[in-house]
Scaffold this active site. Structure first.
Site, PDB file in Angstrom:
ATOM      1  N   ASP A 141       5.667  -7.626   0.853  1.00 62.80           N
ATOM      2  CA  ASP A 141       5.078  -6.942   2.002  1.00 62.80           C
ATOM      3  C   ASP A 141       4.899  -7.958   3.116  1.00 62.80           C
ATOM      4  OD1 ASP A 141       3.460  -4.079   2.311  1.00 62.80           O
ATOM      5  OD2 ASP A 141       2.697  -5.624   3.665  1.00 62.80           O
ATOM      6  N   LYS A 153      16.023   6.308  10.578  1.00 54.47           N
ATOM      7  CA  LYS A 153      16.166   6.971   9.279  1.00 54.47           C
ATOM      8  C   LYS A 153      17.520   7.671   9.146  1.00 54.47           C
ATOM      9  CE  LYS A 153      12.341   5.762   7.287  1.00 54.47           C
ATOM     10  NZ  LYS A 153      12.343   4.903   6.082  1.00 54.47           N
ATOM     11  N   THR A 162      -0.482   9.032   2.487  1.00 58.71           N
ATOM     12  CA  THR A 162      -0.449   7.573   2.530  1.00 58.71           C
ATOM     13  C   THR A 162      -0.948   7.101   3.897  1.00 58.71           C
ATOM     14  OG1 THR A 162       1.799   7.460   3.415  1.00 58.71           O
ATOM     15  CG2 THR A 162       1.568   7.529   1.013  1.00 58.71           C
ATOM     16  N   ASP A 194       8.925 -10.449   5.671  1.00 59.56           N
ATOM     17  CA  ASP A 194       9.334  -9.679   6.848  1.00 59.56           C
ATOM     18  C   ASP A 194      10.796  -9.320   6.607  1.00 59.56           C
ATOM     19  OD1 ASP A 194      10.327  -8.767   9.259  1.00 59.56           O
ATOM     20  OD2 ASP A 194       9.505 -10.411  10.464  1.00 59.56           O
ATOM     21  N   ASN A 243      11.702   0.149   0.817  1.00 54.10           N
ATOM     22  CA  ASN A 243      10.659   1.105   1.176  1.00 54.10           C
ATOM     23  C   ASN A 243       9.972   0.763   2.497  1.00 54.10           C
ATOM     24  OD1 ASN A 243       8.332   3.094   0.537  1.00 54.10           O
ATOM     25  ND2 ASN A 243       7.300   1.129   0.727  1.00 54.10           N
ATOM     26  N   ARG A 247       0.847  -1.192   0.000  1.00 53.99           N
ATOM     27  CA  ARG A 247       0.000   0.000   0.000  1.00 53.99           C
ATOM     28  C   ARG A 247       0.882   1.242   0.000  1.00 53.99           C
ATOM     29  NH1 ARG A 247      -2.510   0.848   6.080  1.00 53.99           N
ATOM     30  NH2 ARG A 247      -0.532   1.037   7.209  1.00 53.99           N
ATOM     31  N   TYR A 266      12.184   6.410  15.288  1.00 53.43           N
ATOM     32  CA  TYR A 266      12.042   6.644  13.849  1.00 53.43           C
ATOM     33  C   TYR A 266      13.195   7.489  13.332  1.00 53.43           C
ATOM     34  CZ  TYR A 266       9.784   7.575   9.366  1.00 53.43           C
ATOM     35  OH  TYR A 266       9.502   7.651   8.022  1.00 53.43           O
TER      36      TYR A 266
END
Length: 244
Positions: free
Chosen positions: A42, A162, A193, A68, A95, A21, A158
């Site tokens: 996914d 990143k 999204t 995974d 991604n 998605r 997070y």
């Protein structure tokens, strides 16, 4: 591996993680529309299959795998299976990403490990084992975030993941250039999204961008001449709130 026209992705086999998605699906569908063969992966198998089915119904070429990205054996198995199906692997788009929006006081060790496993260990594993299949001219694209350039509260894991992904991406760029493998990082600003909308339903969508715009940037880095690589590119909505 047969040579291909660098100006197009047609005929190239591209594996995309977190592709069920959002941005991942947009990347798959936009590259497939240009003739790429897509390996849709996914952690949610049904979501991956749904994207692959849409592509195949539009005369594209796609297959789907449950993956995974933090599971070493699954990564190796999916890479091998992808090459068995399409005969080659030309690019990997890392991604897949998750976030836990909590203060450092509330964040658990298991939260930390789960986010790092997906956002940073996953790209490491896909790069490590993908190299067995990528020939010179192959490409690794890592989807980063403005969270790798600035920081805000309640997102420590997070941000750490990143910023780490940017470090990994630039290190691999330096390490793999001599073997003809390109590595690029796409720093994406906020997108419309589920990644944002599911967690922040009241967010002003006017400050976000269509994920297809970021997908175009993926195609852009993949279609540079053999003598050129783009190590990093940033794609922001005009009204981005996390970047000046």
């Amino acid at each position: 591996m047969d040579a291909y026209d660098y100006q197009t992705v047609a005929g190239r086999s591209v594996l995309v993680t977190g592709a069920g998605r959002g941005l991942g699906a947009a990347i798959c569908e936009s590259l497939a529309a240009e003739g790429a063969h897509i390996i849709v992966t996914d952690i949610n198998e049904s979501s991956a299959k749904a994207v692959a089915e849409r592509i195949n119904a539009s005369t594209g070429h796609a297959c789907a795998f449950q993956l995974d990205v933090g599971d070493e054996e699954q990564v190796r198995r999916v890479l091998d299976g992808s090459v068995t199906l399409f005969g080659r692997l030309d690019a990997i788009v890392n991604n897949a990403g998750i976030d836990v929006t909590l203060s450092i006081r509330e964040l658990t060790t298991s939260d930390w490990e789960r986010v790092m496993r997906t956002n940073l260990t996953g790209p490491f594993l896909l790069a490590k084992y993908g190299l067995a299949h990528l020939a010179p001219g192959g490409h690794i694209v890592n989807i980063a975030s403005t969270a790798a350039r600035r920081a805000w509260p309640n997102a420590s894991v997070y941000h750490a993941s990143k910023w780490g992904l940017m470090g990994l991406s630039h290190a691999l760029h330096a390490e793999l250039r001599s073997s003809g493998i390109k590595v690029s990082a796409i720093i994406a600003g906020g997108m419309r999204t589920p990644f944002l909308l599911d967690r922040f339903p009241d967010i002003d969508q006017g400050t976000l961008q269509d994920p297809l715009n970021v997908a175009r940037a993926v195609k852009f880095v993949l279609t540079q001449p053999p003598e050129t690589v783009i190590p990093e590119v940033m794609v922001l909505p005009m009204k981005e709130t996390s970047w000046p």
